[in-house]
Design a protein around this motif. Structure first.
Motif, PDB file in Angstrom:
ATOM      1  N   ALA A 134      92.250  82.037  33.464  1.00  0.00           N
ATOM      2  CA  ALA A 134      91.805  81.067  32.456  1.00  0.00           C
ATOM      3  C   ALA A 134      90.384  81.366  31.992  1.00  0.00           C
ATOM      4  CB  ALA A 134      91.896  79.653  33.029  1.00  0.00           C
ATOM      5  N   GLY A 135      90.005  82.640  32.000  1.00  0.00           N
ATOM      6  CA  GLY A 135      88.668  83.030  31.560  1.00  0.00           C
ATOM      7  C   GLY A 135      88.622  83.320  30.070  1.00  0.00           C
ATOM      8  N   GLY A 136      87.560  84.028  29.654  1.00  0.00           N
ATOM      9  CA  GLY A 136      87.377  84.330  28.233  1.00  0.00           C
ATOM     10  C   GLY A 136      88.497  85.163  27.648  1.00  0.00           C
ATOM     11  N   ALA A 137      88.989  86.132  28.412  1.00  0.00           N
ATOM     12  CA  ALA A 137      90.086  86.973  27.917  1.00  0.00           C
ATOM     13  C   ALA A 137      91.339  86.136  27.701  1.00  0.00           C
ATOM     14  CB  ALA A 137      90.360  88.105  28.894  1.00  0.00           C
ATOM     15  N   SER A 195      95.554  88.087  33.173  1.00  0.00           N
ATOM     16  CA  SER A 195      94.248  88.155  32.515  1.00  0.00           C
ATOM     17  C   SER A 195      93.116  87.966  33.530  1.00  0.00           C
ATOM     18  CB  SER A 195      94.143  87.095  31.408  1.00  0.00           C
ATOM     19  OG  SER A 195      93.906  85.806  31.943  1.00  0.00           O
ATOM     20  N   THR A 196      93.452  87.935  34.826  1.00  0.00           N
ATOM     21  CA  THR A 196      92.422  87.850  35.861  1.00  0.00           C
ATOM     22  C   THR A 196      91.888  89.251  36.158  1.00  0.00           C
ATOM     23  OG1 THR A 196      93.768  88.247  37.845  1.00  0.00           O
ATOM     24  CG2 THR A 196      93.843  86.029  36.907  1.00  0.00           C
ATOM     25  N   SER A 197      90.854  89.319  36.989  1.00  0.00           N
ATOM     26  CA  SER A 197      90.332  90.625  37.422  1.00  0.00           C
ATOM     27  C   SER A 197      91.049  91.129  38.669  1.00  0.00           C
ATOM     28  CB  SER A 197      88.826  90.519  37.694  1.00  0.00           C
ATOM     29  OG  SER A 197      88.575  89.573  38.724  1.00  0.00           O
ATOM     30  N   LEU A 206      96.681  91.289  42.572  1.00  0.00           N
ATOM     31  CA  LEU A 206      97.329  90.047  42.170  1.00  0.00           C
ATOM     32  C   LEU A 206      98.640  89.971  42.931  1.00  0.00           C
ATOM     33  CD1 LEU A 206      97.649  87.553  40.266  1.00  0.00           C
ATOM     34  CD2 LEU A 206      98.767  89.094  38.646  1.00  0.00           C
ATOM     35  N   ARG A 207      98.727  89.022  43.842  1.00  0.00           N
ATOM     36  CA  ARG A 207      99.929  88.876  44.669  1.00  0.00           C
ATOM     37  C   ARG A 207     100.805  87.782  44.084  1.00  0.00           C
ATOM     38  NH1 ARG A 207     100.844  93.347  47.442  1.00  0.00           N
ATOM     39  NH2 ARG A 207      99.027  94.052  48.609  1.00  0.00           N
TER      40      ARG A 207
END
Length: 278
Positions: A134-137, A195-197, A206-207
């Motif tokens: 839920a960040g800028g990207a 969209s997370t890092s 990412l699991r």
């Protein structure tokens, strides 16, 4: 004596900036099209941002890309802000106009959609989308998905409050899910987006439980180091069509290059190779 035309300068500002692939990207285009211009990485601390934006046009800069941590702050310093940059709440592309005004835009969402069109041309916005982060990207991606008519965007973030804020900003098409039940978001989803890092080199993977992932769905990761994240590898093993994140970086750069240097550049395999070798 006739004054010679200035060589146009562009660049990217951030803090830090040494990791940026943008100089390799724009440098490839400048060489390819024989344009006399330069693209320069500039590490600018937050306290120097306003002064830098005043000084750069005087030094011959026609525009810049903006990355972390300046993407939100430049909106307040720009004279003209596009509707999509205002909606997203961040800008990644600035144009220094001849009338002295700073024009701010956000091309991340357009870059995301162009990457999908290039590498998953069969995808159609007629099924729910599952979005992680839920960040800028994520904001840029959501704005683009709503624009093309996606019926529902299911979103989960490790901090649920940030996902709730996006629902408040973008409306009822967003449906917030708890991170611990994120696997359920995949049921019936035609597109799944990280969209997370998570999955980036040096970060945990990412699991996600992928049992509900639809065979033939499109899975894409905004991370591009590595190109094939563990999420994409596992999604591909379950029959998904995967799209890596490098194309988004390449496509988001094209509108700025065109405005600064007067040439619409091509995003192709030669460009991908040049950026990957940088």
């Amino acid at each position: 004596m006739t004054e010679l035309p200035r060589i146009p300068l562009a660049g990217v500002i951030g803090h830090p900036i040494a990791h940026s692939r943008s100089p390799a990207l724009h440098g490839h285009w400048l060489r390819r099209y024989g344009i006399k211009g330069h693209y320069i990485p500039m590490d600018i601390a937050p306290q120097d941002l306003a002064e830098a934006l005043k000084m750069l046009p005087r030094l011959g800069f026609v525009g810049i890309n903006v990355t972390i941590p300046h993407k939100e702050k430049v909106l307040a310093l720009a004279d003209v802000v596009t509707d999509r940059a205002a909606l997203i709440g961040a800008a990644n592309t600035l144009i220094f106009r001849k009338d002295g005004k700073v024009h701010a835009d956000n091309t991340d969402g357009a870059g995301f959609m162009a990457n999908l069109r290039q590498y998953a041309p069969h995808w159609a916005p007629n099924a729910p989308v599952a979005l992680f982060g839920a960040g800028g990207a994520a904001r840029a991606v959501i704005a683009a998905l709503i624009e093309v008519g996606v019926p529902e965007i299911r979103i989960a973030n490790r901090t649920r409050l940030r996902a709730e804020q996006l629902r408040s900003d973008f409306g009822a098409k967003l449906v917030v899910h708890d991170w611990v039940h994120a696997g359920e978001m995949l049921r019936g989803a035609g597109l799944v987006i990280n969209s997370t890092s998570l999955g980036m080199t040096g970060k945990p993977d990412l699991r996600l439980p992928l049992e509900e992932l639809e065979r033939g769905a499109v899975a894409t990761d905004l991370v591009y180091t590595p190109l094939m994240t563990q999420f994409l590898i596992e999604a591909q093993e379950r029959g998904a069509h995967v799209v890596d994140g490098l194309g988004m970086l390449l496509h988001q750069a094209a509108p700025g290059f065109e405005r600064w240097f007067g040439k619409r550049p091509e995003v192709d395999e030669a460009l991908r190779d040049a950026v990957l070798k940088a």
